[in-house]
Design an enzyme around this catalytic site. Structure first.
Site, PDB file in Angstrom:
ATOM      1  N   THR A  49    -104.367 -50.851  20.614  1.00 21.55           N
ATOM      2  CA  THR A  49    -104.725 -51.475  21.884  1.00 21.55           C
ATOM      3  C   THR A  49    -106.117 -52.095  21.851  1.00 21.55           C
ATOM      4  O   THR A  49    -106.370 -53.119  22.477  1.00 21.55           O
ATOM      5  CB  THR A  49    -104.646 -50.416  23.014  1.00 21.55           C
ATOM      6  OG1 THR A  49    -103.298 -49.990  23.099  1.00 21.55           O
ATOM      7  CG2 THR A  49    -105.059 -50.973  24.350  1.00 21.55           C
ATOM      8  N   LYS A  56    -105.287 -36.481  21.015  1.00 23.41           N
ATOM      9  CA  LYS A  56    -105.053 -37.244  22.244  1.00 23.41           C
ATOM     10  C   LYS A  56    -104.304 -36.318  23.198  1.00 23.41           C
ATOM     11  O   LYS A  56    -103.209 -35.866  22.883  1.00 23.41           O
ATOM     12  CB  LYS A  56    -104.227 -38.496  21.918  1.00 23.41           C
ATOM     13  CG  LYS A  56    -103.997 -39.408  23.097  1.00 23.41           C
ATOM     14  CD  LYS A  56    -103.308 -40.709  22.681  1.00 23.41           C
ATOM     15  CE  LYS A  56    -103.079 -41.608  23.876  1.00 23.41           C
ATOM     16  NZ  LYS A  56    -102.508 -42.895  23.531  1.00 23.41           N
ATOM     17  N   THR A  90    -104.649 -45.502  19.470  1.00 26.44           N
ATOM     18  CA  THR A  90    -105.021 -44.139  19.851  1.00 26.44           C
ATOM     19  C   THR A  90    -103.920 -43.107  19.582  1.00 26.44           C
ATOM     20  O   THR A  90    -104.212 -41.939  19.386  1.00 26.44           O
ATOM     21  CB  THR A  90    -105.386 -44.081  21.352  1.00 26.44           C
ATOM     22  OG1 THR A  90    -104.278 -44.573  22.110  1.00 26.44           O
ATOM     23  CG2 THR A  90    -106.623 -44.898  21.644  1.00 26.44           C
ATOM     24  N   ASP A  91    -102.651 -43.553  19.557  1.00 25.43           N
ATOM     25  CA  ASP A  91    -101.547 -42.583  19.475  1.00 25.43           C
ATOM     26  C   ASP A  91    -101.641 -41.666  18.262  1.00 25.43           C
ATOM     27  O   ASP A  91    -101.390 -40.472  18.353  1.00 25.43           O
ATOM     28  CB  ASP A  91    -100.193 -43.307  19.433  1.00 25.43           C
ATOM     29  CG  ASP A  91     -99.824 -43.917  20.768  1.00 25.43           C
ATOM     30  OD1 ASP A  91    -100.643 -43.845  21.697  1.00 25.43           O
ATOM     31  OD2 ASP A  91     -98.711 -44.479  20.879  1.00 25.43           O
TER      32      ASP A  91
END
Ligand code: ASP
Length: 405
Positions: A78, A230, A153-154
């Site tokens: 992202t 996360k 980020t995942d």
């Protein structure tokens, strides 16, 4: 067909402008300039203002004498994405150069060179990509003062773990991402990147993850690459250090660093790369009723590394014990906990004691994902017996000697 066109409309007595999004309800859906989508049942079209233009981001990047040289390696996610106003989807398309030209303040902190390694969402990462990334970072560290890796980020914590184990680094290696793409008003990309840049020229010598520390734009946390996860799908402060304190807090906009826990210092370790990973390692989450056949299945496919995410202190049902005993003869089985917080202890209940007798190794306070990557690293670089011994040995901060509450 208005989809993809910029229009001006009148609805409820007001005038709106925006890009027409695809809609399956028959209503008009407009993406307004502030990034929000609004649906209109009744409206009057005033004017079609034209097709969406492709914006080119190119600006001269100037080198300032006296500032440290930092490399940004872009892998996608992202932070490197933009909303595609035609479809409404977030897609990766910015290069690292474009990110820099979007955030000119970076040039006050360091001289940045950019390299686009991948342009993928991090769910598409693979161990082979971690190896390639580790090699690129290793080469960059020979001539740059620090490296920043922009990443989705995942699965950022898997990649950060992989590099933490594979790379002994005398300089900062900072992973950074964003929960909202950089063209949204609420984007966290700029602040995260500026805080990362400050870390990349600091006196730390390890692999870190730098992300928002609160929902406001007031500070970022630097988390140890092997202790972070996360923990929320969408909040900007989704990343948390688990069973450890964050390494540092970086205030925004002052960019002052407050060190919060012990760390490897710049220059403390020699630069070294161990670039092998054994991919036949699996992470299995136990749930009530899950059959131990799942273990046999992977074992029959040649897997000799198993990380189990057990219940509570580190348990699976009693009917798994015989299978685990058999598999432990030629495999390493590590128990972690789906509680995430706390330490595995298989000496409290009978099931735990039976697991230890069967040969299962307690994963201490390691995150399941960290234990998975560590086992890939150990089986890839050491003989079986050494790998087995090293599971419970703290290598790079993945095991805290004392539990933090
Ligand atoms: N799915 C995206 C990724 O991990 C989400 C993000 O970048 O934040 O690449």
């Amino acid at each position: 067909m208005l989809t993809g066109k910029r229009v001006r409309i009148r609805a409820k007595g007001k005038v709106f402008e925006g890009i027409v999004m695809p809609s399956f309800t028959g209503n008009l859906v407009l993406k307004l300039d502030n990034g929000y989508n609004v649906g209109f049942v009744e409206y009057e079209l005033i004017e079609v203002l034209g097709e969406l233009e492709k914006v080119e981001f190119k600006r001269e990047i100037l080198r300032k004498e006296g500032l440290p040289d930092v490399k940004i390696i872009s892998t996608g996610g992202t932070i490197a994405s933009k909303v595609d106003y035609r479809t409404g989807a977030v897609t990766s398309q910015f290069t690292a150069e474009e990110i820099i030209s979007e955030i000119p303040e970076l040039a006050e902190i360091c001289n940045v060179s950019a390299e686009l390694l991948y342009n993928i969402l991090s769910e598409n990462m693979k161990p082979a990509y971690w190896i390639e990334l580790a090699k690129r970072v290793y080469e960059s560290l020979k001539s740059y003062e620090g490296v920043i890796i922009t990443h989705g980020t995942d699965t950022m914590h898997f990649s950060a773990s992989a590099l933490s184990f594979m790379l002994s680094t005398p300089k900062p290696v900072v992973f950074v991402g964003a929960q909202r793409s950089s063209d949204r008003p609420s984007s966290d990309a700029t602040m995260n990147l500026l805080c990362s840049a400050k870390l990349s020229v600091s006196d730390v010598g390890e692999v870190l993850v730098c992300m928002h520390g609160s929902t406001s734009d007031d500070f970022c946390y630097a988390h140890r690459g092997v202790k972070v996860r996360k923990m929320h799908t969408s909040r900007r402060d989704a990343f948390q250090s688990i069973n450890a304190k964050p390494v540092a807090r970086i205030y925004y906009p002052s960019l002052e660093i407050d060190w919060l826990s012990s760390r490897f210092r710049r220059g403390e370790r020699e630069l070294e790369l161990k670039d092998r990973l054994e991919e036949k390692v699996v992470l299995i989450k136990f749930f009530p009723g899950l059959s131990a056949e799942i273990i046999d299945f992977f074992h029959s496919k040649g897997y000799h590394g198993f990380v189990i995410e057990g219940t509570g202190l580190g348990h699976v049902s009693t009917d798994w014990i015989e299978t685990l005993k058999r598999v432990c003869e030629d495999s390493i089985v590590v128990m972690t906990s789906q509680c995430l917080f706390g330490r595995v202890c298989d000496r409290v209940y009978d099931t735990g004691r039976d697991l230890l007798k069967a040969g299962v190794i307690e994963g201490e306070d390691m995150l399941p994902e960290t234990a998975l990557v560590k086992l890939m690293f150990l089986l890839g670089n050491y003989d079986f017996e050494t790998a087995k011994k090293l599971v419970k040995t703290n290598l790079v901060g993945e095991i805290e000697s004392r539990s933090v509450y």
